[in-house]
Scaffold this active site. Structure first.
Site, PDB file in Angstrom:
ATOM      1  N   MET A 212     -11.659  32.403 -18.770  1.00 47.58           N
ATOM      2  CA  MET A 212     -12.159  33.042 -17.554  1.00 47.58           C
ATOM      3  C   MET A 212     -11.022  33.579 -16.685  1.00 47.58           C
ATOM      4  O   MET A 212     -10.935  33.266 -15.502  1.00 47.58           O
ATOM      5  CB  MET A 212     -13.046  32.058 -16.786  1.00 47.58           C
ATOM      6  CG  MET A 212     -14.296  31.683 -17.564  1.00 47.58           C
ATOM      7  SD  MET A 212     -15.101  33.117 -18.295  1.00 47.58           S
ATOM      8  CE  MET A 212     -16.730  32.525 -18.605  1.00 47.58           C
ATOM      9  N   ARG A 213     -10.162  34.395 -17.314  1.00 45.58           N
ATOM     10  CA  ARG A 213      -9.072  35.022 -16.557  1.00 45.58           C
ATOM     11  C   ARG A 213      -8.881  36.445 -17.055  1.00 45.58           C
ATOM     12  O   ARG A 213      -9.027  36.719 -18.245  1.00 45.58           O
ATOM     13  CB  ARG A 213      -7.752  34.273 -16.802  1.00 45.58           C
ATOM     14  CG  ARG A 213      -7.647  32.921 -16.139  1.00 45.58           C
ATOM     15  CD  ARG A 213      -6.297  32.303 -16.477  1.00 45.58           C
ATOM     16  NE  ARG A 213      -5.187  33.112 -16.008  1.00 45.58           N
ATOM     17  CZ  ARG A 213      -4.673  33.049 -14.791  1.00 45.58           C
ATOM     18  NH1 ARG A 213      -5.151  32.197 -13.918  1.00 45.58           N
ATOM     19  NH2 ARG A 213      -3.669  33.828 -14.441  1.00 45.58           N
TER      20      ARG A 213
ATOM     21  N   ARG B  92      -0.401  36.094 -11.635  1.00 46.39           N
ATOM     22  CA  ARG B  92      -0.998  36.407 -12.925  1.00 46.39           C
ATOM     23  C   ARG B  92       0.049  36.638 -14.025  1.00 46.39           C
ATOM     24  O   ARG B  92      -0.006  36.063 -15.102  1.00 46.39           O
ATOM     25  CB  ARG B  92      -1.913  37.630 -12.805  1.00 46.39           C
ATOM     26  CG  ARG B  92      -2.692  37.912 -14.093  1.00 46.39           C
ATOM     27  CD  ARG B  92      -3.635  39.097 -13.966  1.00 46.39           C
ATOM     28  NE  ARG B  92      -4.545  38.974 -12.839  1.00 46.39           N
ATOM     29  CZ  ARG B  92      -5.605  38.177 -12.790  1.00 46.39           C
ATOM     30  NH1 ARG B  92      -5.883  37.409 -13.823  1.00 46.39           N
ATOM     31  NH2 ARG B  92      -6.362  38.147 -11.734  1.00 46.39           N
TER      32      ARG B  92
ATOM     33  N   HIS C 146     -18.227  38.313 -25.221  1.00 49.61           N
ATOM     34  CA  HIS C 146     -18.886  38.352 -23.911  1.00 49.61           C
ATOM     35  C   HIS C 146     -20.403  38.298 -24.117  1.00 49.61           C
ATOM     36  O   HIS C 146     -20.935  38.992 -24.984  1.00 49.61           O
ATOM     37  CB  HIS C 146     -18.495  39.634 -23.162  1.00 49.61           C
ATOM     38  CG  HIS C 146     -19.110  39.708 -21.798  1.00 49.61           C
ATOM     39  ND1 HIS C 146     -18.642  38.948 -20.748  1.00 49.61           N
ATOM     40  CD2 HIS C 146     -20.175  40.400 -21.329  1.00 49.61           C
ATOM     41  CE1 HIS C 146     -19.399  39.189 -19.682  1.00 49.61           C
ATOM     42  NE2 HIS C 146     -20.328  40.060 -20.003  1.00 49.61           N
TER      43      HIS C 146
ATOM     44  N   LEU D  68      -6.410  39.411 -18.052  1.00 49.95           N
ATOM     45  CA  LEU D  68      -5.048  39.405 -18.602  1.00 49.95           C
ATOM     46  C   LEU D  68      -4.212  40.496 -17.937  1.00 49.95           C
ATOM     47  O   LEU D  68      -4.707  41.589 -17.645  1.00 49.95           O
ATOM     48  CB  LEU D  68      -5.099  39.627 -20.115  1.00 49.95           C
ATOM     49  CG  LEU D  68      -5.822  38.535 -20.906  1.00 49.95           C
ATOM     50  CD1 LEU D  68      -5.880  38.914 -22.377  1.00 49.95           C
ATOM     51  CD2 LEU D  68      -5.127  37.184 -20.740  1.00 49.95           C
TER      52      LEU D  68
ATOM     53  N   ASP E 278      -8.507  44.913 -22.945  1.00 49.09           N
ATOM     54  CA  ASP E 278      -7.496  45.665 -22.185  1.00 49.09           C
ATOM     55  C   ASP E 278      -7.394  45.048 -20.793  1.00 49.09           C
ATOM     56  O   ASP E 278      -7.925  43.959 -20.568  1.00 49.09           O
ATOM     57  CB  ASP E 278      -7.823  47.169 -22.168  1.00 49.09           C
ATOM     58  CG  ASP E 278      -9.161  47.477 -21.524  1.00 49.09           C
ATOM     59  OD1 ASP E 278      -9.670  46.625 -20.776  1.00 49.09           O
ATOM     60  OD2 ASP E 278      -9.698  48.575 -21.762  1.00 49.09           O
TER      61      ASP E 278
ATOM     62  N   ASP F  82     -13.867  42.859 -19.295  1.00 48.83           N
ATOM     63  CA  ASP F  82     -14.904  43.011 -20.323  1.00 48.83           C
ATOM     64  C   ASP F  82     -15.082  44.487 -20.708  1.00 48.83           C
ATOM     65  O   ASP F  82     -16.217  45.001 -20.736  1.00 48.83           O
ATOM     66  CB  ASP F  82     -16.233  42.418 -19.821  1.00 48.83           C
ATOM     67  CG  ASP F  82     -16.107  40.939 -19.464  1.00 48.83           C
ATOM     68  OD1 ASP F  82     -15.375  40.228 -20.175  1.00 48.83           O
ATOM     69  OD2 ASP F  82     -16.724  40.501 -18.494  1.00 48.83           O
TER      70      ASP F  82
HETATM   71  C1  GAR Z   1     -19.571  32.199 -23.801  1.00 42.88           C
HETATM   72  O1  GAR Z   1     -20.928  32.480 -23.571  1.00 42.88           O
HETATM   73  C2  GAR Z   1     -18.735  33.464 -23.718  1.00 42.88           C
HETATM   74  O2  GAR Z   1     -19.381  34.591 -24.241  1.00 42.88           O
HETATM   75  C3  GAR Z   1     -18.532  33.584 -22.226  1.00 42.88           C
HETATM   76  O3  GAR Z   1     -18.280  32.272 -21.807  1.00 42.88           O
HETATM   77  C4  GAR Z   1     -18.986  31.366 -22.657  1.00 42.88           C
HETATM   78  C5  GAR Z   1     -18.013  30.339 -23.164  1.00 42.88           C
HETATM   79  O4  GAR Z   1     -18.654  29.379 -23.935  1.00 42.88           O
HETATM   80  N1  GAR Z   1     -17.446  34.474 -21.911  1.00 42.88           N
HETATM   81  C6  GAR Z   1     -17.451  35.302 -20.885  1.00 42.88           C
HETATM   82  O5  GAR Z   1     -18.344  35.361 -20.060  1.00 42.88           O
HETATM   83  C7  GAR Z   1     -16.237  36.214 -20.798  1.00 42.88           C
HETATM   84  N2  GAR Z   1     -16.392  37.219 -19.817  1.00 42.88           N
HETATM   85  P1  GAR Z   1     -17.834  28.468 -24.931  1.00 42.88           P
HETATM   86  O6  GAR Z   1     -16.687  27.848 -24.093  1.00 42.88           O
HETATM   87  O7  GAR Z   1     -18.807  27.439 -25.378  1.00 42.88           O
HETATM   88  O8  GAR Z   1     -17.327  29.337 -26.053  1.00 42.88           O
END
Ligand code: GAR
Length: 205
Positions: free
Chosen positions: A91-92, A66, A110, A94, A142, A146
């Protein structure tokens, strides 16, 4: 000088596009997207950035620890002199190294009303739990999932005839709206953080 935004994404990139569109339409004045980074080859968001002529980097995360990975991404963002890092479907988690490199300068969107339903498939989690209001949250990032101080939220009522897909679509429209609004507030410095609370200061006329 326009404020420079770095976007990190893993997939579709609709939140990135919403920010890019807000800049183009001057809903987000005095800002530019300096760099879009994806952690995997073939993320559709990267193609969308290229089509807009925005600089992109694909920094593959596969096989890297990481922090070693985050050091590469942080270096690319620092080289691009970004003022603010926006996670847009990144989707990682930090590392503490990355968080320390951009103090109070990393935002995430989120698709739930946090702290309910962190993690993957938040819209499905809310739908299956049977809550009557779902929504979305823009928050500072942080090291936890989320979890950082909340900048803005929008609620979306769940209808009896909703499916996960129809609900997700209405949440996404709200995501696009509040991400722009939150980025604007942060770039204009119209906030202060007290504990976990992010308090807005009035817009300068
Ligand atoms: C979005 O719904 C965002 O809120 C979510 O991934 C999707 C990405 O869509 N993020 C998470 O779940 C973060 N924990 P996009 O690539 O079309 O912006």
């Amino acid at each position: 000088m326009p404020k420079r935004i770095g976007v990190l994404l893993s997939g579709r990139g609709s939140n990135f596009e919403a920010l890019a569109e807000s800049i183009r339409a001057a809903r987000l004045p005095n800002a530019e997207i300096a760099l879009v980074v994806a952690n995997r080859e073939g993320a559709p968001g990267i193609e969308k950035a290229r089509a807009r002529g925005i600089p992109t980097r694909v920094i593959a995360s596969k096989g890297l620890e990481r922090e070693a990975y985050d050091r590469k991404v942080a270096a690319a963002l620092q080289e691009a002199k970004v003022d603010l890092v926006c996670l847009a479907g990144y989707m990682r988690l930090l590392s503490p190294y990355f968080i320390a490199a951009f103090p109070q300068r990393i935002l995430n969107i989120h698709p739930s009303l946090l702290p309910s339903f962190p993690g993957l498939e938040a819209q499905r989690q809310a739908f299956e739990h049977g809550v009557k209001f779902a929504g979305c949250t823009v928050h500072f990032v942080d090291e936890n999932l989320d979890a950082g101080p909340i900048v803005l939220q929008a609620a979306v009522a769940i209808r009896d005839d909703d499916t996960v897909e129809s609900l997700s679509e209405r949440i996404l429209a709200e995501e696009h709206r509040i991400y722009t609004e939150a980025v604007r507030i942060i770039l204009e410095g119209r906030f202060r953080i007290e504990g976990r609370r992010v308090l807005m200061t009035p817009e300068k006329k």
